[in-house]
Design an enzyme around this catalytic site. Structure first.
Site, mmCIF file in Angstrom:
data_model
loop_
_atom_site.group_PDB
_atom_site.id
_atom_site.type_symbol
_atom_site.label_atom_id
_atom_site.label_comp_id
_atom_site.label_asym_id
_atom_site.label_seq_id
_atom_site.Cartn_x
_atom_site.Cartn_y
_atom_site.Cartn_z
ATOM 1 N N VAL A 122 0.850 -1.195 0.000
ATOM 2 C CA VAL A 122 0.000 0.000 0.000
ATOM 3 C C VAL A 122 0.887 1.246 0.000
ATOM 4 O O VAL A 122 1.728 1.418 0.889
ATOM 5 C CB VAL A 122 -0.925 0.017 1.226
ATOM 6 C CG1 VAL A 122 -1.775 1.288 1.234
ATOM 7 C CG2 VAL A 122 -1.813 -1.218 1.234
ATOM 8 N N VAL B 85 0.970 5.666 -1.418
ATOM 9 C CA VAL B 85 0.477 6.818 -2.166
ATOM 10 C C VAL B 85 1.669 7.750 -2.360
ATOM 11 O O VAL B 85 2.356 8.102 -1.395
ATOM 12 C CB VAL B 85 -0.662 7.550 -1.434
ATOM 13 C CG1 VAL B 85 -1.087 8.794 -2.224
ATOM 14 C CG2 VAL B 85 -1.854 6.626 -1.228
ATOM 15 N N GLY C 182 -7.770 11.124 -0.843
ATOM 16 C CA GLY C 182 -8.729 10.044 -0.754
ATOM 17 C C GLY C 182 -8.399 8.822 -1.570
ATOM 18 O O GLY C 182 -9.240 7.918 -1.705
ATOM 19 N N LEU C 183 -7.172 8.730 -2.100
ATOM 20 C CA LEU C 183 -6.827 7.594 -2.955
ATOM 21 C C LEU C 183 -6.775 6.283 -2.160
ATOM 22 O O LEU C 183 -7.277 5.249 -2.616
ATOM 23 C CB LEU C 183 -5.499 7.851 -3.658
ATOM 24 C CG LEU C 183 -5.486 9.026 -4.638
ATOM 25 C CD1 LEU C 183 -4.100 9.210 -5.233
ATOM 26 C CD2 LEU C 183 -6.518 8.814 -5.743
ATOM 27 N N THR D 182 -8.356 5.588 0.600
ATOM 28 C CA THR D 182 -9.724 5.237 0.985
ATOM 29 C C THR D 182 -10.454 4.555 -0.158
ATOM 30 O O THR D 182 -11.146 3.542 0.033
ATOM 31 C CB THR D 182 -10.480 6.490 1.430
ATOM 32 O OG1 THR D 182 -9.856 7.021 2.603
ATOM 33 C CG2 THR D 182 -11.941 6.180 1.735
ATOM 34 N N TYR E 134 -4.764 2.771 9.767
ATOM 35 C CA TYR E 134 -5.732 1.755 9.382
ATOM 36 C C TYR E 134 -6.924 1.598 10.319
ATOM 37 O O TYR E 134 -7.890 0.923 9.969
ATOM 38 C CB TYR E 134 -5.014 0.419 9.198
ATOM 39 C CG TYR E 134 -4.053 0.480 8.033
ATOM 40 C CD1 TYR E 134 -4.519 0.416 6.725
ATOM 41 C CD2 TYR E 134 -2.683 0.655 8.232
ATOM 42 C CE1 TYR E 134 -3.654 0.509 5.647
ATOM 43 C CE2 TYR E 134 -1.811 0.746 7.157
ATOM 44 C CZ TYR E 134 -2.303 0.672 5.869
ATOM 45 O OH TYR E 134 -1.457 0.775 4.804
ATOM 46 N N PHE F 203 4.150 -9.691 5.667
ATOM 47 C CA PHE F 203 3.757 -9.832 4.257
ATOM 48 C C PHE F 203 3.415 -8.459 3.679
ATOM 49 O O PHE F 203 3.272 -7.493 4.393
ATOM 50 C CB PHE F 203 2.567 -10.783 4.120
ATOM 51 C CG PHE F 203 1.365 -10.435 4.948
ATOM 52 C CD1 PHE F 203 0.359 -9.627 4.431
ATOM 53 C CD2 PHE F 203 1.225 -10.891 6.262
ATOM 54 C CE1 PHE F 203 -0.768 -9.291 5.190
ATOM 55 C CE2 PHE F 203 0.118 -10.578 7.019
ATOM 56 C CZ PHE F 203 -0.869 -9.772 6.497
#
Length: 419
Positions: free
Chosen positions: A88, A90, A98-99, A101, A129, A419
């Site tokens: 994950v 950005v 908001g990407l 989300t 999170y 992971f």
């Protein structure tokens, strides 16, 4: 580069877009953004494009997100299907738009539709999170052992229980390890499955990263009957003092054992190596037996302790019915879920013989957010502690203590993997 944000397309990548996705991932994790052929070949081999999301701005990838199927062991040993989330990022130029989300919402909705019971991740940062319904469900701890203070017999030459320790090669580990780990995870709440690629990477057969590979030593413990019951990969540095005295550090890289005897013998093996004066344990369970295998437990000092596996409940009924319970009782609890995936009021009837959980219209005794439910589900967190912190609300006095009696476990859950 456009200044748009909320209208940028978020979608699964195509195979041809994987190089740009890797570049964006490396950028987000502050690694060299270039993509070499080895990394591209490796990632293309295991990435499922349908579960690999990206945000694009003028055809340039600026956010990444990937999930894959996983099995997570619930309390009692039942594996449940999980949506494992990783990679994950950005890009710094596109934060706060908001990407994340949008990618998270898209992935969790798909996981719910597939029938996954929970979603999981290892959080690089703590504060991200919780707003998506994830709660920290396991903790990991690292110890440093001062070998000369342990009180262990420096003349130790092998297990006293009739077992034995052998040094094996990486090829042997790829044969012996999967079955050993499968036995371990079936009895370890919080443990996850490992596929063939995991073992190939862990033993150097596949070298995807940019960190140079250093071949470990692999110590295997065999029980008196010959069964493999433990494995300890470790590396050693080469350190000498000015007085020409050895001062090596042995770093253990994921010791696994299915019995306390195997665990004890492997730690004693590492602590008895000639020239080794310090042992680094690697990530372990927070209530690991390690310090108390030593005659002087103070020889093992905690050097790091932090949250590890985060869980997000997607199906409350299946999650609560999948796990076992040491106590017996009933609890009616109200779950709030801003995403609308797992909210509702439920009645749990639990005993040592099994449990049933179903939606109900009865008055709630305990009210909590789905993220706190996730932390409680694997048995590590305390509802009473959460109540004191204002994270859960008792609608009936004493409900938090009832929840603790039902949900908490005698040993803490642990996830040995990242992971």
């Amino acid at each position: 580069m456009s200044s748009r944000g909320h209208d940028l397309p978020v979608r699964p990548v195509t195979t041809s877009e994987i190089p740009d996705w890797i570049r964006a991932l490396n950028t987000g994790f502050l690694r060299t953004p270039t993509v070499d052929e080895a990394e591209l070949a490796d990632r293309t081999g295991y990435i499922d494009p349908s579960r690999t999301l990206a945000a694009f701005d003028d055809d340039r990838c600026v956010a990444t997100f990937r999930s894959f199927p996983q099995e997570l062991t619930a309390v009692g040993g039942t594996p449940v299907p999980a949506d494992a989330i990783t990679n994950v990022s950005v890009t710094a130029t596109h934060r706060r738009r908001g990407l994340l989300t949008r990618m998270m919402d898209q992935d969790l909705a798909a996981a719910k539709e597939r029938g996954d019971v929970v979603a999981t991740l290892i959080a690089a940062e703590y504060r991200i999170y919780g707003r998506y319904g994830f709660g920290p469900a396991t903790t990991a701890t690292q110890w440093a052992i001062d070998v000369q203070r342990t009180g262990l017999d420096p003349r130790w030459s092998g297990p006293e229980d009739g077992g034995r320790i052998d040094l094996v090669d990486a090829a042997d580990v790829r044969k012996l390890g999967p079955e050993l780990h499968d036995r371990l995870r079936r009895g370890l709440p919080g443990a996850i499955d490992r596929d063939d690629r995991w073992w190939r990477v862990a033993t150097g057969a596949v070298r995807p990263g940019r960190v140079p590979w250093h071949e470990p030593f692999y110590a295997v413990y065999r029980a008196p009957g010959g069964e493999v019951a433990g494995l300890a990969p470790y590396t050693c540095d080469d350190t000498w003092t000015d007085a020409k005295q050895p001062g090596d550090t042995a770093t253990v890289r994921g010791l696994i054992a299915t019995t306390p005897a195997a665990e004890r013998a492997l730690w004693q093996h590492v602590c008895s190596l000639d020239w080794v004066t310090r042992v680094k344990s690697g990530w372990r369970s927070p209530d690991d037996l390690l310090p108390h295998f030593l005659p002087d437990p103070r020889a093992a000092t905690i050097t790091s302790q932090a949250d590890w596996l985060w869980v997000r409940v997607l199906d409350v009924v299946r999650a609560m019915e999948a796990r076992s319970y040491e106590g017996e009782g009933t609890l009616v609890f109200e779950v709030t879920d801003a995403a609308g995936l797992a909210g509702g009021r439920y009645r749990l009837d639990a005993s040592a013989h099994g449990a049933s959980c179903a939606p109900t219209t009865e008055s709630a005794e305990l009210a909590l957010d789905v993220r706190e439910l996730a932390s409680l589900w694997l048995g590590d967190a305390s509802a009473s502690r959460f109540a004191a912190l204002g994270l859960v609300r008792e609608e009936r006095a004493g409900a938090a203590r009832v929840a603790d009696a039902l949900l908490r476990t005698s040993r803490r859950p642990w996830c040995p993997d990242i992971f």
